[in-house]
Design a protein around this motif. Structure first.
Motif, mmCIF file in Angstrom:
data_model
loop_
_atom_site.group_PDB
_atom_site.id
_atom_site.type_symbol
_atom_site.label_atom_id
_atom_site.label_comp_id
_atom_site.label_asym_id
_atom_site.label_seq_id
_atom_site.Cartn_x
_atom_site.Cartn_y
_atom_site.Cartn_z
ATOM 1 N N GLU A 287 9.454 -2.415 0.038
ATOM 2 C CA GLU A 287 7.895 -2.893 -0.401
ATOM 3 C C GLU A 287 7.061 -1.838 -0.628
ATOM 4 O OE1 GLU A 287 9.958 -6.259 0.284
ATOM 5 O OE2 GLU A 287 9.801 -5.038 2.225
ATOM 6 N N MET A 288 7.544 -1.049 -1.628
ATOM 7 C CA MET A 288 6.590 0.113 -2.049
ATOM 8 C C MET A 288 5.335 -0.385 -2.655
ATOM 9 S SD MET A 288 6.091 2.100 -5.027
ATOM 10 C CE MET A 288 7.343 2.318 -5.825
ATOM 11 N N GLY A 289 5.404 -1.610 -3.387
ATOM 12 C CA GLY A 289 4.358 -2.200 -4.166
ATOM 13 C C GLY A 289 3.305 -2.657 -3.140
ATOM 14 N N VAL A 290 3.963 -3.127 -2.047
ATOM 15 C CA VAL A 290 2.885 -3.605 -1.079
ATOM 16 C C VAL A 290 2.234 -2.504 -0.268
ATOM 17 C CG1 VAL A 290 2.731 -4.622 1.321
ATOM 18 C CG2 VAL A 290 4.213 -5.639 -0.502
ATOM 19 N N ALA A 291 2.905 -1.221 -0.035
ATOM 20 C CA ALA A 291 2.318 -0.225 0.578
ATOM 21 C C ALA A 291 1.354 0.368 -0.488
ATOM 22 C CB ALA A 291 3.277 0.880 0.724
ATOM 23 N N LEU A 292 1.491 0.306 -1.469
ATOM 24 C CA LEU A 292 0.440 0.868 -2.560
ATOM 25 C C LEU A 292 -0.813 0.260 -2.454
ATOM 26 C CD1 LEU A 292 0.143 3.037 -5.113
ATOM 27 C CD2 LEU A 292 0.925 1.094 -6.452
ATOM 28 N N ALA A 293 -0.711 -1.073 -2.590
ATOM 29 C CA ALA A 293 -1.831 -2.107 -2.476
ATOM 30 C C ALA A 293 -2.492 -2.077 -1.237
ATOM 31 C CB ALA A 293 -1.374 -3.662 -2.612
ATOM 32 N N LEU A 294 -2.005 -1.691 -0.027
ATOM 33 C CA LEU A 294 -2.794 -1.671 1.129
ATOM 34 C C LEU A 294 -3.116 -0.199 1.290
ATOM 35 C CD1 LEU A 294 -0.523 -3.542 3.696
ATOM 36 C CD2 LEU A 294 -2.712 -4.059 2.459
ATOM 37 N N GLY A 295 -3.067 0.707 0.215
ATOM 38 C CA GLY A 295 -3.598 2.233 0.408
ATOM 39 C C GLY A 295 -2.761 2.996 1.070
ATOM 40 N N VAL A 296 -1.711 2.790 1.415
ATOM 41 C CA VAL A 296 -0.771 3.785 2.144
ATOM 42 C C VAL A 296 -0.742 5.131 1.446
ATOM 43 C CG1 VAL A 296 1.482 4.155 3.011
ATOM 44 C CG2 VAL A 296 0.371 1.988 3.325
ATOM 45 N N ASP A 297 -0.624 6.309 2.186
ATOM 46 C CA ASP A 297 -0.440 7.501 1.502
ATOM 47 C C ASP A 297 1.149 7.519 0.914
ATOM 48 O OD1 ASP A 297 -0.476 10.260 1.138
ATOM 49 O OD2 ASP A 297 0.866 10.590 2.706
ATOM 50 N N MET A 298 1.119 7.557 -0.276
ATOM 51 C CA MET A 298 2.548 7.170 -1.149
ATOM 52 C C MET A 298 3.389 8.564 -0.768
ATOM 53 S SD MET A 298 2.068 4.296 -1.681
ATOM 54 C CE MET A 298 3.736 3.972 -2.458
ATOM 55 N N VAL A 299 2.987 9.812 -0.659
ATOM 56 C CA VAL A 299 3.867 10.754 -0.206
ATOM 57 C C VAL A 299 4.383 10.375 1.140
ATOM 58 C CG1 VAL A 299 4.069 13.162 0.202
ATOM 59 C CG2 VAL A 299 2.611 12.304 -1.916
ATOM 60 N N GLY A 300 3.622 10.073 1.991
ATOM 61 C CA GLY A 300 4.240 10.093 3.423
ATOM 62 C C GLY A 300 5.142 8.776 3.232
#
Length: 345
Positions: free
Chosen positions: A81-94
């Protein structure tokens, strides 16, 4: 061979999916695509030991997550679920640190992002989501849980137990199945009895909806409705987003051994980014300048994530022992002593 369903013609069936939301989803879907491409390249270069692609599932992930309230809801993801993480503002490097095997679950703050730790257990996030949702209801909160799983995971006992429990206790949870047609190398028709995951919802006394997972507007509408129902105290819902896993199950997989190339080409023609762009061009919510700027921003951000995760320092080995038990066991203490003697420089 499974072939994609045609996009319905006629009036727009999703009037609530306005220009601002369409532009937001397109930007985030495109960024997820570019980060995904960089991640595959990192695995080929030996930076990542393995990687699971989301290509083809960007609409199901981003448009569904766009319906969540980042202040009170909570998403429980699998490992895709990388797209979900991105949409929720998760630090993508983390987030990507897990794919580089720097940390199990991700080097980001789940509480701040409302995005739980990555879960590689098939069906594993779903009971966690239900537990959180029951707790949220008991404390009088208004948040909802989003439980992600795939069509393969829908055959796991954990999923059925979680659905039954959630329905009995009217837990505010949305079960979100991304049916990408393949449970690794096993097609739907050989592992989903009856052919529909959504149809199983009736057995638990909850509504089940099958939606075109490549249509961002359709996914957003179905998710928003399910969340509204849960928030109103009406209990859980099941959404089956019918999409396709364009890339292999993981970078160690070979789809030529079990998939038809014609099927893959047919689904590539229904790329969710292409479909959303066509919609936006038709209704005037996106012009050439917008799409060019979105591409530049997506590439810039993907490169920053690539560089950040590639150069991130490895954690201290003592973390292997510091985050296992609140009170270390004798066996864990023994393993730590051995590690100090044999591994630590």
């Amino acid at each position: 061979m499974t072939t994609p369903s045609p996009t319905p013609a006629g009036p727009d069936p999703h009037p609530g999916f306005g220009p601002d939301l369409a532009r937001r989803c397109y930007r985030e879907m495109l960024t997820a695509r570019r980060i995904d491409e960089e991640a595959i390249a990192l695995q080929r270069q030996g930076v990542f030991p393995a990687y699971v692609s989301l290509r083809g599932q960007e609409a199901a992930q981003v448009a569904g997550a766009a319906a969540l309230d980042a202040e009170r809801d909570f998403a429980f993801p699998t490992y895709r679920e990388m797209g979900v993480a991105l949409a929720l503002g998760v630090d993508m490097v983390g987030y990507m640190a897990s794919h580089r095997a720097l940390w199990h679950g991700g080097l980001y703050d789940p509480m701040a992002s409302r995005f739980s730790s990555l879960n590689a257990v098939v069906g594993g996030p779903v009971p966690h989501a239900v537990g959180w949702a029951v707790g949220e209801r008991l404390r009088g909160g208004t948040g909802c849980a989003m439980a992600y799983f795939g069509d393969g995971a829908s055959s796991e006992g954990d999923i059925h137990e979680a659905m039954n429990f959630a329905a009995v206790y009217r837990a505010p949870v949305v079960f979100f199945c991304q049916n990408n047609r393949w449970a690794l190398s096993v097609p739907n028709e050989r592992q989903v009895a009856g052919g529909s995951v959504a149809a199983r919802a009736q057995g638990y006394g909850m509504p089940g909806t099958a939606v075109d997972g490549n249509d961002a507007a359709a996914v957003h509408r179905a998710t928003a409705q399910a969340l509204e129902r849960a928030r109103a105290g009406q209990g859980p819902s099941l959404i089956e987003a019918l999409t396709y896993r364009v890339e292999p199950h993981s970078t160690s997989d070979d789809t030529s051994r079990y998939r038809d190339a014609e099927e893959e080409r047919a689904w590539r023609d229904r790329d969710p980014l292409t479909l959303l762009r066509a919609r936006m061009e038709a209704d005037g919510s996106g012009d050439a300048a917008f799409f060019e700027q979105a591409e530049q921003e997506a590439r810039k951000r993907a490169e920053a994530v690539r560089d950040g995760v590639s150069t991130a320092p490895e954690p201290d080995g003592t973390d292997l022992f510091a985050h296992v038990f609140r009170e270390p066991t004798e066996e864990l203490a023994r393993q730590q002593r051995v590690w100090y003697e044999e591994v630590r420089p």
